[in-house]
Every structure is written in C-alpha cells, then in structure tokens.
Design a protein around this motif. Structure first.
Motif, mmCIF file in Angstrom:
data_model
loop_
_atom_site.group_PDB
_atom_site.id
_atom_site.type_symbol
_atom_site.label_atom_id
_atom_site.label_comp_id
_atom_site.label_asym_id
_atom_site.label_seq_id
_atom_site.Cartn_x
_atom_site.Cartn_y
_atom_site.Cartn_z
ATOM 1 N N GLU A 88 -5.675 5.425 -5.945
ATOM 2 C CA GLU A 88 -4.691 6.398 -5.458
ATOM 3 C C GLU A 88 -4.379 7.459 -6.511
ATOM 4 N N LEU A 89 -4.890 7.275 -7.734
ATOM 5 C CA LEU A 89 -4.556 8.180 -8.836
ATOM 6 C C LEU A 89 -5.540 9.334 -8.922
ATOM 7 N N ASP A 90 -5.034 10.521 -8.697
ATOM 8 C CA ASP A 90 -5.879 11.702 -8.742
ATOM 9 C C ASP A 90 -5.876 12.279 -10.164
ATOM 10 N N LEU A 91 -6.435 11.492 -11.104
ATOM 11 C CA LEU A 91 -6.490 11.867 -12.520
ATOM 12 C C LEU A 91 -7.797 11.309 -13.088
ATOM 13 N N ALA A 135 0.826 -1.215 0.000
ATOM 14 C CA ALA A 135 0.000 0.000 0.000
ATOM 15 C C ALA A 135 0.860 1.265 0.000
ATOM 16 N N ALA A 136 1.940 1.249 0.787
ATOM 17 C CA ALA A 136 2.820 2.417 0.860
ATOM 18 C C ALA A 136 3.517 2.655 -0.479
ATOM 19 N N ARG A 137 3.938 1.579 -1.119
ATOM 20 C CA ARG A 137 4.623 1.700 -2.419
ATOM 21 C C ARG A 137 3.662 2.230 -3.495
ATOM 22 N N ILE A 138 2.412 1.784 -3.433
ATOM 23 C CA ILE A 138 1.429 2.232 -4.427
ATOM 24 C C ILE A 138 1.153 3.731 -4.289
ATOM 25 N N GLU A 139 1.180 4.236 -3.072
ATOM 26 C CA GLU A 139 1.009 5.688 -2.884
ATOM 27 C C GLU A 139 2.117 6.453 -3.605
ATOM 28 N N ASP A 140 3.355 5.972 -3.479
ATOM 29 C CA ASP A 140 4.490 6.630 -4.142
ATOM 30 C C ASP A 140 4.378 6.517 -5.659
ATOM 31 N N LEU A 141 4.047 5.320 -6.128
ATOM 32 C CA LEU A 141 3.928 5.111 -7.574
ATOM 33 C C LEU A 141 2.829 5.999 -8.158
ATOM 34 N N ALA A 142 1.715 6.115 -7.450
ATOM 35 C CA ALA A 142 0.594 6.925 -7.936
ATOM 36 C C ALA A 142 1.011 8.388 -8.068
ATOM 37 N N ARG A 143 1.831 8.843 -7.156
ATOM 38 C CA ARG A 143 2.324 10.220 -7.220
ATOM 39 C C ARG A 143 3.186 10.419 -8.470
ATOM 40 N N ALA A 165 4.734 -2.386 -13.637
ATOM 41 C CA ALA A 165 4.626 -3.759 -13.150
ATOM 42 C C ALA A 165 4.761 -3.730 -11.639
ATOM 43 N N LEU A 166 3.915 -4.471 -10.952
ATOM 44 C CA LEU A 166 4.029 -4.542 -9.496
ATOM 45 C C LEU A 166 5.356 -5.187 -9.109
ATOM 46 N N LEU A 167 5.699 -6.277 -9.819
ATOM 47 C CA LEU A 167 6.911 -7.029 -9.470
ATOM 48 C C LEU A 167 7.800 -7.205 -10.691
ATOM 49 N N ASN A 168 9.098 -7.242 -10.462
ATOM 50 C CA ASN A 168 10.055 -7.441 -11.544
ATOM 51 C C ASN A 168 11.101 -8.471 -11.131
ATOM 52 N N LYS A 169 11.282 -9.472 -12.015
ATOM 53 C CA LYS A 169 12.346 -10.468 -11.785
ATOM 54 C C LYS A 169 13.418 -10.226 -12.842
ATOM 55 N N GLN A 170 14.286 -9.254 -12.568
ATOM 56 C CA GLN A 170 15.289 -8.850 -13.565
ATOM 57 C C GLN A 170 16.204 -10.014 -13.954
ATOM 58 N N TRP A 214 7.713 1.773 -14.616
ATOM 59 C CA TRP A 214 7.698 1.786 -13.142
ATOM 60 C C TRP A 214 7.594 0.361 -12.637
ATOM 61 N N VAL A 215 8.310 0.093 -11.555
ATOM 62 C CA VAL A 215 8.261 -1.224 -10.919
ATOM 63 C C VAL A 215 7.975 -1.019 -9.433
ATOM 64 N N GLY A 216 7.051 -1.805 -8.920
ATOM 65 C CA GLY A 216 6.758 -1.729 -7.490
ATOM 66 C C GLY A 216 7.903 -2.278 -6.660
ATOM 67 N N PHE A 217 8.262 -3.528 -6.956
ATOM 68 C CA PHE A 217 9.304 -4.210 -6.183
ATOM 69 C C PHE A 217 10.137 -5.118 -7.080
ATOM 70 N N GLU A 218 11.437 -5.074 -6.876
ATOM 71 C CA GLU A 218 12.334 -6.057 -7.496
ATOM 72 C C GLU A 218 12.279 -7.302 -6.618
ATOM 73 N N ILE A 219 12.113 -8.472 -7.239
ATOM 74 C CA ILE A 219 12.095 -9.707 -6.443
ATOM 75 C C ILE A 219 13.052 -10.736 -7.040
#
Ligand code: 5GP
Ligand code: MG
Ligand code: MG
Length: 178
Positions: free
Chosen positions: A57-60, A18-26, A129-134, A145-150
């Motif tokens: 979370e997107l104010d658009l 949830a915290a990461r999505i707030e940042d991504l939405a910004r 992407a929420l998750l990325n497996k580089q 944009w990537v939420g989390f590298e896993i």
C-alpha cells in the motif's frame, strides 16, 4: 508444544485490517515523502503478513529487511529478556527506517530493538505496530503508529502465532481455552 484445547474468537476482521492499513500507508507516505529509499524493517516472525500488506500500500521506493528478536519462547508470557536471533542484512546508517512490529505488549522488545537500531545512526527512524496493548506496558515506549488498540488478551492470526500455529489466519482472533 502440546497445549490445552482452545478455540479462536474473531476480534478484528481481514476487511477491517485492510482498511486500516490503507490509512496507515497514507500517513506513512506523508511522513516519509521525498525519501530516496525507505528501509522497512520487519520484526520476525509475527510481522511478516503485516509488512507484506503494508509495503504493497506504500507508494514510496522501499527496501525490505528483517530482524528476528525473541522474547516469548513458545508460551504466552513474555520472558522480558530480548535476544537477537537474526540481524539485518543491510546497513541502516544515514537511511530512513520504518520498524514494523506485530504487537507492543510490555514494550521490552520494541525498546530493545529501537535502541539497537538507533545506535546505528539512521537519518530518521519511525516505528509502527499493528496491535498495541497499552494496559500491559512495563517500559516507557510507544510506536509512532498503531493499527489497533486491543485489550489484554492473547491474540493470534495475521502472522501472529500461538506455539507456531495459526499464523495463516486472515484475521486477528483471541485464544479462548475450552
Ligand atoms: P513485549 O516485549 O512488548 O512484551 O512483547 C512483544 C512481543 O510479544 C510481540 O512482538 C509478540 O511477538 C509477542 N506478543 C505479545 N502479545 C502477544 C499476543 O497476544 N499473542 C502472541 N502470539 N504474541 C504476543
Ligand atoms: Mg513480535
Ligand atoms: Mg511469537
């Protein structure tokens, strides 16, 4: 499909997501500020929870559409062959588009879908992407944009399934066979 017994170990908590999505939405807001309407395209089915939380979370001004691409079947290995099972309902030519994916793994799915949508000539298209497996990448593509590298683990929860189960977990966990 019956599978071997397994347990799920929590990897990313609901609170952290949830915290990461707030940042991504910004960040997305800043990138698309001034758009008259953003078309948020979710890749079914894995992105359905992510897209629901992200758009709230997107104010658009947003429109939501879905596309279903399939590469996995019911196993845990990519088939490297991407099939479109369900296309968008709306037109995206000349529109601002945000493509939302759950996980970028080998990259075949994202690359295929980006190619397909770009051929329809959107004005602007970005990907998230929420998750990325580089470490698993086989083709040259990355989400904007990537939420989390896993790491290279098979994960479930927060919309993501194992043989159609566990999509309703509020967190991301990794599957461990017992
Ligand atoms: P790619 O085409 O990049 O190899 O694979 C992308 C798709 O494979 C993702 O959208 C996702 O649906 C699926 N996938 C990749 N890694 C995982 C995983 O760890 N768990 C699950 N359930 N699906 C995955
Ligand atoms: Mg997917
Ligand atoms: Mg799947």
């Amino acid at each position: 499909m019956p599978t071997r017994p397994y347990v799920i170990d929590e990897m990313i908590s609901a609170k952290t997501i949830a915290a990461r999505i707030e940042d991504l939405a910004r960040e997305i807001h800043d990138a698309f500020e001034g758009t008259d309407k953003l078309v948020v395209v979710g890749l079914l089915r894995g992105s359905f929870v992510f897209i629901a939380d992200l758009v709230r979370e997107l104010d658009l001004p947003v429109e939501v559409d879905f596309l279903e691409a399939s590469s996995y079947g019911d196993g845990t290995e990519s088939s490297r062959e991407v099939k479109i099972m369900k296309d968008l309902r709306g037109q995206i030519g000349g529109r601002d588009v945000l493509l939302v994916e759950d996980i970028v793994d080998t990259g075949f799915t994202l690359k295929h879908v980006v190619g397909l949508l770009k051929a329809r000539k959107p004005a602007h298209m970005k990907t998230i992407a929420l998750l990325n497996k580089q470490s698993r990448r086989e083709v040259d593509i990355n989400a904007d944009w990537v939420g989390f590298e896993i790491p290279d683990e098979f994960v479930v929860g927060y919309g993501i399934d194992f043989a159609q189960r566990n999509r309703n977990l509020p967190y991301i966990g990794k599957v461990r066979f017992t």
